[in-house]
Design an enzyme around this catalytic site. Structure first.
Site, mmCIF file in Angstrom:
data_model
loop_
_atom_site.group_PDB
_atom_site.id
_atom_site.type_symbol
_atom_site.label_atom_id
_atom_site.label_comp_id
_atom_site.label_asym_id
_atom_site.label_seq_id
_atom_site.Cartn_x
_atom_site.Cartn_y
_atom_site.Cartn_z
ATOM 1 N N THR A 1 0.930 -1.238 0.134
ATOM 2 C CA THR A 1 0.040 -0.070 0.031
ATOM 3 C C THR A 1 0.889 1.364 0.017
ATOM 4 O OG1 THR A 1 -1.710 -1.010 1.158
ATOM 5 C CG2 THR A 1 -1.855 1.235 1.254
ATOM 6 N N SER B 1 1.506 -7.474 -1.038
ATOM 7 C CA SER B 1 2.354 -8.505 -0.095
ATOM 8 C C SER B 1 1.735 -9.888 -0.010
ATOM 9 C CB SER B 1 2.441 -7.783 1.184
ATOM 10 O OG SER B 1 1.532 -7.841 2.246
ATOM 11 N N THR C 1 1.476 -4.494 4.438
ATOM 12 C CA THR C 1 1.624 -4.763 5.901
ATOM 13 C C THR C 1 1.027 -6.256 5.991
ATOM 14 O OG1 THR C 1 -0.688 -3.725 5.949
ATOM 15 C CG2 THR C 1 1.214 -2.434 6.530
ATOM 16 N N ASP C 2 0.256 -6.569 4.839
ATOM 17 C CA ASP C 2 -0.416 -8.214 5.296
ATOM 18 C C ASP C 2 0.558 -9.229 5.399
ATOM 19 O OD1 ASP C 2 -2.782 -6.761 4.517
ATOM 20 O OD2 ASP C 2 -3.018 -7.759 2.496
HETATM 21 N N1 ASP Z 1 -2.982 -5.601 0.798
HETATM 22 C C1 ASP Z 1 -1.799 -4.769 1.159
HETATM 23 C C2 ASP Z 1 -0.414 -5.398 1.092
HETATM 24 O O1 ASP Z 1 -0.162 -6.200 1.804
HETATM 25 C C3 ASP Z 1 -1.934 -4.123 2.312
HETATM 26 C C4 ASP Z 1 -1.060 -3.027 2.925
HETATM 27 O O2 ASP Z 1 0.272 -2.900 2.355
HETATM 28 O O3 ASP Z 1 -1.158 -2.305 3.825
HETATM 29 O O4 ASP Z 1 0.285 -5.195 0.108
#
Ligand code: ASP
Length: 354
Positions: free
Chosen positions: A45, A91, A124-125
């Site tokens: 993100t 991710s 973050t995932d």
């Molecule tokens: N779906 C995103 C990822 O993990 C969520 C994020 O980055 O906050 O790439």
């Protein structure tokens, strides 16, 4: 079209910010570090672009490493930066291949005396998984810091630029040397082993349950309060030399009436299993019968965030307690362990040490 204009607006904004800071600092910047920071960008993100102002419905992994850095001209005052684009994905699409590339790149560059530390931008995932994998496989005391964001770059009050700034400050600090792989998020510093994602939307989405953060960052100043005590980085016994893939480990989540056939199927298609059991790693009689008959390693973790599982909690004699590792981290340790040995006593020892 809305997204395209948002991206253009975003780029114009960061370019003007960058040039005004360059004017202010005369592009020299009082560098407080004696080495450069290597930023390895993987997407997420933090590199996401969507409708102007919105926080959902964006495309992660769109901006490049250079574009991310341009949004934070203040970095010029912290350290010289070299950017490497490793991949640019959500991710959830990170693979063991990306992990191996990251670890091998860091291990190679860490020998360069001009490199002070590393920052990895990441979704973050699965950030906690990449952090824990690297915690067990990079062979350096130099800081390795992951960061990301909850809001895409085109949202109102995006959190990525501050997170990136603080991650570079930590990677450039002497305090972070020898602390293992870290995550810096929303002003806090977390150790790779205990950090986890705890919110689907909030900017304070990263936390560390019972053990908590090990430090904080304020206006670029790094304050570290705790030292991770489990083995990591230079003390870890795992060697990636010659590896192009990792053993396959599946995680099975137990709930009322969970189908035992799924467990049997997963066992047939995996080199090892992790069970996300209920409570202190428990499951039904039907699952006990199947697990008792398995000859592949089975690690028992819990679907509960806090707490520990010990040998005395185990329902099946052929299983190993994950201690307080989450199922996803217990699986990473098992994937690495299986590159060395499948012996139950060896695995029991590992889950007490890492
Ligand atoms: N779906 C995103 C990822 O993990 C969520 C994020 O980055 O906050 O790439």
């Amino acid at each position: 079209m809305k997204r395209f204009s948002a991206l253009i607006l975003y780029l114009v904004m960061i370019l003007s910010l960058a040039s005004s800071l360059a004017e202010e600092t005369g592009e020299t910047g009082a560098l407080e570090t004696n080495g450069k920071i290597v930023v390895l960008a993987t997407g997420g993100t933090i590199a996401g672009v969507g409708d102007a102002g919105k926080t959902a419905g964006y495309k992660p992994g769109t901006l490049t490493a250079e574009e991310l850095l341009l949004a934070v001209p203040e970095l010029a005052e912290v350290a010289p930066i070299e950017a490497i684009q490793v991949c640019n994905v959500n991710s959830d699409d990170i693979t063991a291949e990306v992990w191996l590339t990251l670890a091998n790149t860091i291990n190679e560059l860490a020998d360069d005396p001009e490199v002070k530390g590393f920052v990895i931008t990441h979704g973050t995932d699965t950030m906690e998984e990449t952090a824990y994998f690297l915690n067990l496989t990079v062979k350096t005391d130099k800081p390795v810091v992951l960061t990301g964001s909850m809001r895409p770059a085109t949202s109102i009050s995006a959190d990525g630029p501050m997170n990136l700034y603080e991650a570079v400050c930590v990677a450039a600090s002497d305090e972070a040397v020898g602390k293992g792989v870290l995550i810096v998020f929303s002003d806090r510093i977390y150790a790779a082993r205990s950090v986890t994602k705890t919110s689907t939307y909030n900017v304070m989405a990263i936390s560390a349950g019972e053990t908590g953060a090990i430090g904080v960052v304020r206006d670029g100043i790094v304050f570290l309060y705790e030292t991770p005590s489990r083995k990591h980085t230079t003390e870890a016994e795992f060697d990636l030399t010659g590896l192009s893939a990792l053993p396959n480990v599946s995680i099975l989540y137990f709930s009322v009436d969970a189908d035992p056939e799924l467990l049997r199927f997963a066992a047939e298609h995996s080199d090892g299993l992790v069970i996300a059991g209920a409570g202190a790693g428990e499951f039904s009689e039907k699952w006990i019968d199947i697990i008792n008959g398995l000859s592949i390693p089975v690690i028992i973790s819990s679907r509960i965030d806090d707490g520990v599982i010990t040998k005395d909690n185990l329902l099946c004699g052929n299983t190993v307690a994950a201690n307080n590792l989450s199922p996803q981290k217990a699986a990473i340790l098992l994937r690495l362990a299986l590159t060395k040995d499948t012996n139950q006593e060896y695995l029991e020892e590992l889950y007490l040490q890492y």
